[in-house]
Write an enzyme that holds these catalytic residues in place. Structure first.
Site, mmCIF file in Angstrom:
data_model
loop_
_atom_site.group_PDB
_atom_site.id
_atom_site.type_symbol
_atom_site.label_atom_id
_atom_site.label_comp_id
_atom_site.label_asym_id
_atom_site.label_seq_id
_atom_site.Cartn_x
_atom_site.Cartn_y
_atom_site.Cartn_z
ATOM 1 N N ASP A 131 1.102 11.331 -11.398
ATOM 2 C CA ASP A 131 1.410 10.617 -10.166
ATOM 3 C C ASP A 131 1.709 11.463 -8.924
ATOM 4 O O ASP A 131 1.019 11.342 -7.929
ATOM 5 C CB ASP A 131 2.589 9.667 -10.422
ATOM 6 C CG ASP A 131 2.735 8.644 -9.323
ATOM 7 O OD1 ASP A 131 1.691 8.178 -8.848
ATOM 8 O OD2 ASP A 131 3.858 8.333 -8.938
ATOM 9 N N CYS A 186 -16.579 -5.904 -12.850
ATOM 10 C CA CYS A 186 -16.007 -6.888 -11.933
ATOM 11 C C CYS A 186 -17.025 -7.988 -11.636
ATOM 12 O O CYS A 186 -16.663 -9.156 -11.466
ATOM 13 C CB CYS A 186 -15.578 -6.222 -10.621
ATOM 14 S SG CYS A 186 -14.023 -5.330 -10.731
ATOM 15 N N CYS A 189 -16.757 -11.530 -9.486
ATOM 16 C CA CYS A 189 -15.351 -11.970 -9.372
ATOM 17 C C CYS A 189 -14.739 -11.440 -8.086
ATOM 18 O O CYS A 189 -15.054 -10.350 -7.621
ATOM 19 C CB CYS A 189 -14.581 -11.450 -10.584
ATOM 20 S SG CYS A 189 -12.795 -11.707 -10.500
ATOM 21 N N CYS A 192 -8.858 -10.910 -7.155
ATOM 22 C CA CYS A 192 -7.802 -10.041 -6.592
ATOM 23 C C CYS A 192 -7.838 -10.064 -5.065
ATOM 24 O O CYS A 192 -6.793 -10.137 -4.415
ATOM 25 C CB CYS A 192 -7.930 -8.617 -7.137
ATOM 26 S SG CYS A 192 -9.552 -7.884 -6.911
ATOM 27 N N CYS A 196 -4.605 -11.440 -2.776
ATOM 28 C CA CYS A 196 -3.721 -10.482 -2.103
ATOM 29 C C CYS A 196 -3.148 -11.103 -0.823
ATOM 30 O O CYS A 196 -3.880 -11.400 0.115
ATOM 31 C CB CYS A 196 -4.469 -9.196 -1.780
ATOM 32 S SG CYS A 196 -3.448 -8.074 -0.798
ATOM 33 N N CYS A 240 4.324 -4.674 -6.414
ATOM 34 C CA CYS A 240 3.612 -5.961 -6.428
ATOM 35 C C CYS A 240 2.562 -5.900 -7.534
ATOM 36 O O CYS A 240 1.871 -4.902 -7.681
ATOM 37 C CB CYS A 240 2.950 -6.191 -5.071
ATOM 38 S SG CYS A 240 1.760 -7.555 -5.033
ATOM 39 N N CYS A 247 -6.132 -10.748 -12.480
ATOM 40 C CA CYS A 247 -7.386 -10.153 -12.974
ATOM 41 C C CYS A 247 -7.702 -10.643 -14.392
ATOM 42 O O CYS A 247 -6.876 -10.479 -15.307
ATOM 43 C CB CYS A 247 -7.268 -8.626 -12.972
ATOM 44 S SG CYS A 247 -8.747 -7.836 -13.628
#
Ligand code: B12
Ligand code: SF4
Ligand code: SF4
Length: 311
Positions: A131, A186, A189, A192, A196, A240, A247
């Site tokens: 990260d 994906c 689709c 998402c 959002c 969030c 999904c």
């Protein structure tokens, strides 16, 4: 000398023994295509006030600047999907933050990984990242064959969705490499994008970080959340999960086996009032090893006030 084939099998077995759910391996190369994507993203200011994203551009796209003589990038995924959910009337916390801070948990595993590998193969140069370092983790995961980058920007696996942390080992020994994940599941689709609330998801799997609730609630330091965002947070107080929760691939999420990600009872059970009345001292005590400490007490208070105004 031990063969690349033997070492590769050893790496994959070790990943499993340390509790990682997936392990993919790819050649350490310069990421030219990703460099262009990252440059455009930065030029458009999509990092907002996250100045650390502007730094170390060259290292971010070239693993040999992080580990001299780098030959291999190993990507490891660790599932964090919790078995239990938060009290659904309380301010919401993203699932990745339910348990012990993943930086602490994963760093320890990566150190053990390097030690075990050195004991088996002899000394080599290598570093582990999770990260916070300048590593394009999602790009390496896709190149190592672990999954595709969904329209919501997350790395998705066909077997178990996207509720995974990504960690990386860069080493200067050669291994056998996995094929990149070239397909994109994906299709047509757009769940998402439609879900959002801040319109942070743009065409081409680009997420405008400076519009993401995760950015506002965690990364935006000592500043007010812009008033144009009022009414859009849907009670999210820290991070969030909306674009992952909607999904369809996350229907396949299974609860994590990592005991250290067991949710803190306070995160599961606190009521709105308990969050609001928490003192700084108890915040520090309860969340000492939790990702929530990144926002600090002041940040959590600001977020609580912001979502309260939404009611
Ligand atoms: C900065 C950051 C953020 C910022 C900005 C998000 C962003 N769009 O980058 C903010 C604070 C908003 C954020 C939010 C979240 N984050 Co974050 N974040 C990061 C961090 C530190 C850097 C990401 C980065 O380099 N961004 C720059 C952009 C340009 O890069 P990118 O989005 O990764 O895109 C690259 C690739 O995906 C690739 N690419 C993009 N599109 C395509 C398309 C194709 C076809 C191909 C081949 C490649 C490709 O090219 C890009 C590089 O140029 C990484 C850790 C790390 N070191 O990588 C974690 C990381 C991406 N975050 C993570 C998580 C869990 C989250 C949240 C889910 C947390 C939450 N619940 O609140 C949200 C999800 C928001 C979202 N939909 O993306 C995980 C993602 C795990 C996964 N399964 O993908 C990571 C990897 C941390 C980790 N070690 O596990 N994050
Ligand atoms: S995490 Fe939330 S705000 Fe950020 S892109 Fe996903 S749905 Fe939008
Ligand atoms: S919600 Fe649909 S478009 Fe978005 S990442 Fe998942 S499969 Fe892809």
């Amino acid at each position: 000398m031990i063969s690349a084939n033997y070492n590769t099998r050893f790496v994959k077995d070790t990943a499993q023994k340390l509790g990682f759910d997936y392990c993919g391996i790819t050649k350490a190369v310069k990421l030219n295509e990703d460099a262009r994507r990252l440059e455009t993203w930065l030029n458009k200011g999509m990092h907002g006030t996250m100045q650390y994203m502007e730094k170390y551009f060259d290292q971010r796209i070239d693993p040999s600047l992080l580990v001299p003589g780098a030959k291999t990038v190993i990507t490891l995924l660790l599932n964090y999907f919790p078995a239990e959910k938060q009290n659904d009337t309380a301010p919401k916390v993203a699932k990745y933050a339910y348990g012990k801070d993943y930086h602490e948990v994963i760093k320890e595993k990566l150190n053990s990984f390097l030690q075990i590998l050195k004991a088996e193969t002899g000394d080599f140069n290598g570093r582990g990242f999770v990260d916070s370092a300048p590593v394009l983790e999602r790009s390496w995961a896709q190149r190592s064959g672990l999954g595709w980058i969904g329209k919501n920007g997350n790395l998705l696996t066909k077997q178990s969705g996207s509720f995974f942390f990504i960690a990386t080992l860069i080493i200067d020994i050669e291994l056998d490499y996995d094929d990149p994940f070239v397909k994109d599941y994906c299709g047509s689709c757009s769940k998402c994008i439609d879900a959002c609330p801040t319109n942070a998801i743009l065409p081409g799997s680009i997420v405008d970080g400076s519009r993401c609730i995760s950015y506002f609630t965690i990364e935006l330091k000592d500043m007010l959340i812009p008033s144009e965002m009022h009414g859009r947070f849907n009670d999210w107080m820290f991070g969030c999960d909306i674009c992952q929760d909607v999904c369809p691939w996350n229907r396949f999420s299974k609860p994590t086996q990592e005991i250290q990600f067991t949710p803190l009872p306070e995160i599961l059970n606190f009521t709105t009032k308990e969050w609001e009345h928490m003192t700084e001292e108890s915040f520090r005590k309860i969340f000492k090893h939790s990702p929530l400490k990144r926002s600090k007490f002041k940040g959590i208070q600001r977020n609580l006030k912001f979502i309260k105004k939404e009611d």
